[in-house]
Structures are given as structure tokens and as C-alpha cells.
Design a protein around this motif. Sequence first.
Motif, PDB file in Angstrom:
ATOM      1  N   GLY A   1      -5.663 -26.561 -38.297  1.00 60.29           N
ATOM      2  CA  GLY A   1      -4.711 -26.000 -38.956  1.00 60.29           C
ATOM      3  C   GLY A   1      -3.199 -26.624 -38.428  1.00 60.29           C
ATOM      4  N   ALA A   2      -2.300 -25.984 -38.779  1.00 59.22           N
ATOM      5  CA  ALA A   2      -0.899 -26.708 -38.510  1.00 59.22           C
ATOM      6  C   ALA A   2      -0.779 -26.712 -36.890  1.00 59.22           C
ATOM      7  N   THR A   3      -1.562 -25.467 -36.174  1.00 58.40           N
ATOM      8  CA  THR A   3      -1.351 -25.701 -34.908  1.00 58.40           C
ATOM      9  C   THR A   3      -2.215 -26.430 -34.097  1.00 58.40           C
TER      10      THR A   3
ATOM     11  N   ALA B   1      -6.729 -27.892 -42.639  1.00 56.03           N
ATOM     12  CA  ALA B   1      -5.774 -26.962 -43.349  1.00 56.03           C
ATOM     13  C   ALA B   1      -6.490 -25.911 -44.327  1.00 56.03           C
ATOM     14  N   LYS B   2      -7.959 -26.002 -44.276  1.00 53.64           N
ATOM     15  CA  LYS B   2      -8.551 -25.041 -45.293  1.00 53.64           C
ATOM     16  C   LYS B   2      -8.186 -23.683 -44.820  1.00 53.64           C
ATOM     17  N   GLY B   3      -7.848 -23.313 -43.667  1.00 48.97           N
ATOM     18  CA  GLY B   3      -7.630 -21.849 -43.370  1.00 48.97           C
ATOM     19  C   GLY B   3      -6.044 -21.332 -43.877  1.00 48.97           C
TER      20      GLY B   3
ATOM     21  N   SER C   1      -2.937 -23.882 -45.626  1.00 47.21           N
ATOM     22  CA  SER C   1      -2.773 -24.524 -46.645  1.00 47.21           C
ATOM     23  C   SER C   1      -2.105 -23.437 -47.882  1.00 47.21           C
ATOM     24  N   ARG C   2      -1.863 -22.118 -47.212  1.00 48.04           N
ATOM     25  CA  ARG C   2      -1.632 -21.166 -48.149  1.00 48.04           C
ATOM     26  C   ARG C   2      -0.328 -20.490 -47.875  1.00 48.04           C
ATOM     27  N   ALA C   3       0.538 -21.302 -47.375  1.00 44.38           N
ATOM     28  CA  ALA C   3       1.928 -20.896 -46.994  1.00 44.38           C
ATOM     29  C   ALA C   3       2.744 -20.700 -48.337  1.00 44.38           C
TER      30      ALA C   3
ATOM     31  N   LYS D   1       5.487 -22.479 -48.210  1.00 42.77           N
ATOM     32  CA  LYS D   1       5.909 -23.644 -48.200  1.00 42.77           C
ATOM     33  C   LYS D   1       7.377 -24.007 -47.722  1.00 42.77           C
ATOM     34  N   LEU D   2       7.906 -23.095 -47.071  1.00 46.11           N
ATOM     35  CA  LEU D   2       9.163 -22.935 -46.519  1.00 46.11           C
ATOM     36  C   LEU D   2       9.222 -23.558 -44.904  1.00 46.11           C
ATOM     37  N   VAL D   3       9.921 -24.342 -44.765  1.00 45.80           N
ATOM     38  CA  VAL D   3      10.337 -24.746 -43.533  1.00 45.80           C
ATOM     39  C   VAL D   3      11.538 -23.959 -43.068  1.00 45.80           C
TER      40      VAL D   3
ATOM     41  N   ASN E   1      -7.789 -23.895 -27.680  1.00 39.68           N
ATOM     42  CA  ASN E   1      -8.439 -22.915 -29.046  1.00 39.68           C
ATOM     43  C   ASN E   1      -7.216 -22.569 -29.904  1.00 39.68           C
ATOM     44  N   ALA E   2      -7.202 -23.323 -31.096  1.00 40.97           N
ATOM     45  CA  ALA E   2      -6.185 -23.285 -31.979  1.00 40.97           C
ATOM     46  C   ALA E   2      -6.525 -22.808 -33.239  1.00 40.97           C
ATOM     47  N   THR E   3      -7.359 -21.738 -33.492  1.00 41.74           N
ATOM     48  CA  THR E   3      -8.149 -21.300 -34.215  1.00 41.74           C
ATOM     49  C   THR E   3      -7.607 -20.312 -35.373  1.00 41.74           C
TER      50      THR E   3
ATOM     51  N   VAL F   1      -6.710 -17.301 -37.414  1.00 43.99           N
ATOM     52  CA  VAL F   1      -7.062 -15.913 -37.442  1.00 43.99           C
ATOM     53  C   VAL F   1      -8.757 -15.927 -36.762  1.00 43.99           C
ATOM     54  N   PHE F   2      -9.162 -17.098 -36.306  1.00 39.40           N
ATOM     55  CA  PHE F   2     -10.786 -16.884 -35.647  1.00 39.40           C
ATOM     56  C   PHE F   2     -10.517 -17.080 -34.346  1.00 39.40           C
ATOM     57  N   THR F   3      -9.239 -17.016 -33.778  1.00 42.58           N
ATOM     58  CA  THR F   3      -8.980 -17.072 -32.318  1.00 42.58           C
ATOM     59  C   THR F   3      -9.828 -16.068 -31.533  1.00 42.58           C
TER      60      THR F   3
ATOM     61  N   GLY G   1      -3.711 -15.976 -48.089  1.00 44.85           N
ATOM     62  CA  GLY G   1      -3.732 -16.499 -46.886  1.00 44.85           C
ATOM     63  C   GLY G   1      -3.648 -15.318 -45.662  1.00 44.85           C
ATOM     64  N   LEU G   2      -4.255 -15.659 -44.541  1.00 43.90           N
ATOM     65  CA  LEU G   2      -4.249 -14.560 -43.445  1.00 43.90           C
ATOM     66  C   LEU G   2      -3.337 -15.085 -42.378  1.00 43.90           C
ATOM     67  N   ARG G   3      -2.157 -14.143 -42.088  1.00 46.06           N
ATOM     68  CA  ARG G   3      -1.412 -14.418 -40.878  1.00 46.06           C
ATOM     69  C   ARG G   3      -1.992 -14.166 -39.638  1.00 46.06           C
TER      70      ARG G   3
HETATM   71  C1  LIG Z   1       0.855 -15.961 -46.937  1.00 44.52           C
HETATM   72  C2  LIG Z   1       1.582 -16.703 -45.972  1.00 44.52           C
HETATM   73  C3  LIG Z   1       2.648 -17.348 -46.077  1.00 44.52           C
HETATM   74  C4  LIG Z   1       3.256 -17.898 -45.019  1.00 44.52           C
HETATM   75  N1  LIG Z   1       4.404 -18.825 -45.268  1.00 44.52           N
HETATM   76  C5  LIG Z   1       5.105 -19.542 -44.303  1.00 44.52           C
HETATM   77  C6  LIG Z   1       6.087 -20.421 -44.620  1.00 44.52           C
HETATM   78  O1  LIG Z   1       6.424 -20.324 -45.554  1.00 44.52           O
HETATM   79  N2  LIG Z   1       6.745 -21.155 -43.679  1.00 44.52           N
HETATM   80  C7  LIG Z   1       6.013 -21.029 -42.334  1.00 44.52           C
HETATM   81  O2  LIG Z   1       6.580 -21.728 -41.377  1.00 44.52           O
HETATM   82  N3  LIG Z   1       4.917 -20.308 -42.155  1.00 44.52           N
HETATM   83  C8  LIG Z   1       4.439 -19.630 -42.985  1.00 44.52           C
HETATM   84  N4  LIG Z   1       3.153 -18.930 -42.860  1.00 44.52           N
HETATM   85  C9  LIG Z   1       2.437 -18.958 -41.511  1.00 44.52           C
HETATM   86  C10 LIG Z   1       1.648 -20.315 -41.215  1.00 44.52           C
HETATM   87  O3  LIG Z   1       1.092 -20.672 -42.443  1.00 44.52           O
HETATM   88  C11 LIG Z   1       0.764 -20.205 -40.144  1.00 44.52           C
HETATM   89  O4  LIG Z   1       1.367 -19.755 -39.081  1.00 44.52           O
HETATM   90  C12 LIG Z   1       0.104 -21.284 -39.784  1.00 44.52           C
HETATM   91  O5  LIG Z   1      -0.666 -21.931 -40.961  1.00 44.52           O
HETATM   92  C13 LIG Z   1      -1.087 -20.996 -38.902  1.00 44.52           C
HETATM   93  O6  LIG Z   1      -1.848 -22.349 -38.433  1.00 44.52           O
HETATM   94  P1  LIG Z   1      -2.894 -22.244 -37.563  1.00 44.52           P
HETATM   95  O7  LIG Z   1      -3.425 -23.682 -37.249  1.00 44.52           O
HETATM   96  O8  LIG Z   1      -2.773 -21.360 -36.255  1.00 44.52           O
HETATM   97  O9  LIG Z   1      -4.287 -21.456 -38.286  1.00 44.52           O
HETATM   98  P2  LIG Z   1      -5.277 -21.974 -39.332  1.00 44.52           P
HETATM   99  O10 LIG Z   1      -4.419 -22.773 -40.639  1.00 44.52           O
HETATM  100  O11 LIG Z   1      -5.874 -20.832 -40.101  1.00 44.52           O
HETATM  101  O12 LIG Z   1      -6.151 -23.073 -38.667  1.00 44.52           O
HETATM  102  C14 LIG Z   1      -7.161 -22.454 -37.707  1.00 44.52           C
HETATM  103  C15 LIG Z   1      -8.455 -23.377 -38.012  1.00 44.52           C
HETATM  104  O13 LIG Z   1      -9.127 -23.216 -37.118  1.00 44.52           O
HETATM  105  C16 LIG Z   1     -10.584 -23.616 -37.756  1.00 44.52           C
HETATM  106  N5  LIG Z   1     -11.461 -23.037 -36.900  1.00 44.52           N
HETATM  107  C17 LIG Z   1     -11.757 -21.534 -36.683  1.00 44.52           C
HETATM  108  N6  LIG Z   1     -12.971 -21.492 -35.949  1.00 44.52           N
HETATM  109  C18 LIG Z   1     -13.520 -22.850 -35.606  1.00 44.52           C
HETATM  110  C19 LIG Z   1     -14.624 -23.237 -34.968  1.00 44.52           C
HETATM  111  N7  LIG Z   1     -15.586 -22.592 -34.467  1.00 44.52           N
HETATM  112  N8  LIG Z   1     -14.601 -24.807 -35.192  1.00 44.52           N
HETATM  113  C20 LIG Z   1     -13.728 -25.511 -35.601  1.00 44.52           C
HETATM  114  N9  LIG Z   1     -12.811 -24.992 -36.088  1.00 44.52           N
HETATM  115  C21 LIG Z   1     -12.668 -23.728 -36.380  1.00 44.52           C
HETATM  116  C22 LIG Z   1     -10.245 -22.888 -39.041  1.00 44.52           C
HETATM  117  O14 LIG Z   1     -11.400 -23.372 -40.013  1.00 44.52           O
HETATM  118  C23 LIG Z   1      -8.871 -23.229 -39.550  1.00 44.52           C
HETATM  119  O15 LIG Z   1      -8.792 -24.275 -40.215  1.00 44.52           O
HETATM  120  C24 LIG Z   1       2.697 -18.190 -43.757  1.00 44.52           C
HETATM  121  C25 LIG Z   1       1.633 -17.457 -43.391  1.00 44.52           C
HETATM  122  C26 LIG Z   1       0.776 -16.660 -44.654  1.00 44.52           C
HETATM  123  C27 LIG Z   1      -0.558 -16.019 -44.474  1.00 44.52           C
END
Ligand SMILES: Cc1cc2nc3c(=O)[nH]c(=O)nc-3n(C[C@H](O)[C@H](O)[C@H](O)COP(=O)(O)OP(=O)(O)OC[C@H]3O[C@@H](n4cnc5c(N)ncnc54)[C@H](O)[C@@H]3O)c2cc1C
Length: 489
Positions: free
Chosen positions: A19-21, A45-47, A50-52, A54-56, A216-218, A220-222, A327-329
Motif C-alpha cells: 500500500g502507500a506505506t 493498493a488493493k487495501g 485505493s479507497r481514500a 484522494k486528498l493530499v 511490516n507495512a501492512t 489494518v493487517f498489522t 476502506g479501513l483506516r
Molecule cells: C475512507 C478513507 C479515506 C481516506 N482519505 C484519505 C485522504 O483523502 N488523504 C490521505 O492522505 N489519506 C487518506 N486516508 C488514509 C490512507 O488511505 C491510509 O492511511 C493509507 O492508504 C494506508 O496505507 P497502508 O499502506 O498503511 O495500508 P494498506 O493500503 O492497507 O496496505 C497494506 C497492504 O499490506 C498487504 N498485506 C497485508 N498482509 C500481508 C501479507 N501477509 N503479505 C503481504 N502483503 C500483506 C495488504 O494486502 C495491503 O495491500 C483515508 C483512509 C480511509 C479509510
Amino acid sequence: MLQRLGTEQEWDIIVIGGGATGLGVAVDAASRGYKTVLVEQFDFAKGTSSRATKLVHGGVRYLAQGNIKLVMEALRERGYLLKNAPHLTTALPFVIPAYSLWDKFYYGIGLMVYDILSGTLSIGKTKVLSKKQAVQHLPGIEAAKLSGGILYYDGQFDDARLATELAKTAVQHGAAVVNYCKVTGLVKQDGKTCGVTVLDTVHNKPYQLKAKAVINATGVFTNAILNMDEPGQQNLVAPSQGVHLVVDKHFFPGKHAMMIPKTDDGRVLFAVPWHDKVVLGTTDTPVEHVEVEPKPLEEEIAFILHHANRYLAATINRGDVRSMFAGLRPLVKQRHAKKTSVLSRDHTILVSASNMVTVTGGKWTTYRRMAEDAVNHAATTTGLPAKPCITKTLPIGKQAKDGDTLVHGSVTLTRETIQYFVEEEMAIMLEDILARRTRVLFLNAAEALAQAQSTAATMAEILGKDEHWVTSQVTSFKALASQYQLKTD
Ligand SMILES: Cc1cc2nc3c(=O)[nH]c(=O)nc-3n(C[C@H](O)[C@H](O)[C@H](O)COP(=O)(O)OP(=O)(O)OC[C@H]3O[C@@H](n4cnc5c(N)ncnc54)[C@H](O)[C@@H]3O)c2cc1C
């Protein structure tokens, strides 16, 4: 890159999660010169990423909560992202409708402070608008009782497109970045995490990867990965669901976004022009279970329609919703917080006894800073040679017009475009193209369904797949798309 998984003896850094992180971490680590691999269990970005909305953004609402430090950091990151990815981001004007002199004064001062806090990275001046100006800027608004508005600026981007461009950027800097590879366990030596076991779910092939550092950058699967490290530990992340509804532009035809500063539950709600549609959202609903495809709740749908209709001249009915997505924060749990909406959006770094570095929380806007902190921690914890972070000024993606030309709303995909997504952007499943390489599913689920058969057939030709593959891809895509369509009865 899959071949490299089998041949590299030891990586410097393994990143779990695309994902983003995680993608930010891969770009940061690879551009510093660390030998880096990222594994994502589904598609990039399946998690949540892709569900934000879309604001920076700096987060106007955190300013109201007095969290100046968080707002300033996010505004700085907003500035870097707009400079490093000018073809993937844009400055977007927002208007807050005002209904009294007090509204104009309160929000006017607040948004002026917001602009001042962005310092030299300001992207546009805040202005107080008369009623006439407010109606001109927000042509869809119900004008009765309106007394004016406040104009301010934030950034906008396409989240899944930026994720894809980050993946490509990491690869340009030497990283191996693979989707559909799930981490199934951690490899330990003398109590220290020194690798991961991975299953390539497309070819059903297991790998064992070794590394000096594992990040570990997963999202909500953290908690699940933390439990692989130390079974039975307390959850770090409390997921909170947010829903968006997508409607046609004629309900809200202007170029400006609208920000409703106070909903009935004390949140903000946005109406944001996105491609040829308008995105309405979002909600904040604590959830117990983490689902890969979270489902919008009826009360969340009703909440968004109710608030949007309160401000718009026309009425949006359920049948007008072209797509909806949830999407799940990944909110970091604080012991005494009663509601997830008051939990911090700040990011958290956790270094476990086994040296695994977990990075979570934060938001899309702050992904670069989260990545920098995570890689710094990984390097100092595991004794990797110190190398400076260079991402504050690192260009993202090809500075050609990829982002503009490849992100489609409602066009029929050409064979060339599909081939590009498959060969250059690792699109493997039908949904990779219809949900994330393009955004058709998120913009108009019925249209995505209409394109499913022909897109799958073209993918099959390019990938050398048979009829059976096409049928199974279309069948699973239909099941997925039905969750993005709002039933009217
Ligand atoms: C409704 C909503 C609106 C938002 N709007 C904004 C906005 O407008 N602007 C903004 O700045 N932020 C926004 N955010 C926040 C932002 O979207 C999230 O903080 C960010 O996308 C989180 O990214 P991530 O990489 O931590 O998590 P994720 O995108 O969930 O990525 C984690 C990834 O880890 C993978 N993973 C999990 N377990 C495993 C495993 N065992 N092996 C391999 N891969 C694994 C998952 O499949 C997933 O793709 C919003 C959030 C939500 C829910």
C-alpha cells in the motif's frame, strides 16, 4: 523480479505490504541504495490505499482539534508530493459554505492559519466569499440561507495510480516489487527476524527470503504480522471504516470541491470532483473484523446521502449512485480512547524484540515521512550502513504524462493500454485493470461490468491464458462489482 526472489541470497530490507506505506518504504530504501524487496499479498493498493478520498491534505479537521504539529507535517508533505509528482497531483480549490457572519469569521481565520502554516509550500490563498461568489463557485449548492463561503486550497491525486507509480519508481531504483505474494511466516535466527516465508499465489510457489531488516507495512493487517512475530500480543491497530459514494457530475457541476465542516457526528464531509464524477464522503465506523473487501453499511450510505442532500439543490437518490467503496483506516490504538474518531492520525513505529520494524497509522499524504522514519529505524536497529534519505526531492514515476493518459473514467480500453498495464505495470487479474490501473470500478460499477468480458479476453491473449481463465476472471469480477453497486429496492 520473481526470479530474483529465488536467486538473491540476502536482501538488505524486506518490506511486507504494497500500500502507500510499504511502497513508500520500498522507494525510500531502494533510492538510498539498500537491496530491497517488497511483497504484496494481492495487488498494489488493493487495501486501504485505493479507497481514500484522494486528498493530499494537511487535515483541516486536525487544525480544529489543535493538532498543529500534525497539520504542519502533513502540509510539508503535501508540498513535497505536489513538487515530486506534478503529473499525478493537482492543487484543488475547496469551498466551505457559510451560513452566518460567525461561520465566515471562524472558518475564515482557521483557513488563513492553515495557509500560513504551509509557509513557502502554500498552494493558494484563502479567501472569504460573498454569497454570490459562493454560489458561482459551488453551482450545485442550495442557495437559500447561504451567507457566503470560504475558499481554500488542498491537493488532489489518484491514490491507486500514485501507488502504481511508486512501485515503478522503486523498481527504477533497483528494488524487486512483487504483487500476489503473501507473507506466510517470519524466519528467525537466535530470536531475531531475518526473513520471511512467502507464497506466490499465482503460481502456488513458496519462497524463503532472507534479509538484514524486515519492515511490516501492512495497514489494518498489522496485528496479524505482529502475531506471527510474537503470538498473543495486544492489537496495535484499531480499524475504522470510511465509505464513499460516487455520483454524476451534474449534481455538483463546478470545479471546486465542497467541504462540509460539521456533520451530525462532528466530522467533516467532502464532495470532491474526481475524473468525470463527484465523490461524496466519508464516514468513521469502528469495525471489529478486517475484511479485504469491506462493505458499506446501510447507515453509512444513509448518512452520506442525508448530509449531501442537505447542502445540494438537487436530490441524490440511491439509484443515482454509480459506485460506492469502503476502506479501513489503520488507526493506532490508544489505551484510553473511547472512539476511533478521536484517535491520532499520526504514524507509529514499533520495533519488536526480534528487530522487526512495524510502521502504521498516518495517512496517504504522509507516506513519505512514514517511510523515511521506518527505514531510519530499520537501519539503526539492524546495523545496516547509514545512508541518507533522498525522497524529499525524488521525482515519482516517469515525468511524462503517464498519470493523465492512463487513468480512465468511462472510456473503452484499447488493446495497447491493456498490454501496457499487463507488461509494464504487473496487472495480473482482471480487477487490477478495472479497479486500480484504471478507476472504472470506483467511478461507475455498471460500466466496469460492461467492460469485463472484452478486457479479460484481451488480457488472456496477451498472457496466453485460455477460455476457462476468462470465465473465472469475469465471474469473480462480477461478484466483486456487485459490492460496488447500490441496490435501489
Ligand atoms: C475512507 C478513507 C479515506 C481516506 N482519505 C484519505 C485522504 O483523502 N488523504 C490521505 O492522505 N489519506 C487518506 N486516508 C488514509 C490512507 O488511505 C491510509 O492511511 C493509507 O492508504 C494506508 O496505507 P497502508 O499502506 O498503511 O495500508 P494498506 O493500503 O492497507 O496496505 C497494506 C497492504 O499490506 C498487504 N498485506 C497485508 N498482509 C500481508 C501479507 N501477509 N503479505 C503481504 N502483503 C500483506 C495488504 O494486502 C495491503 O495491500 C483515508 C483512509 C480511509 C479509510
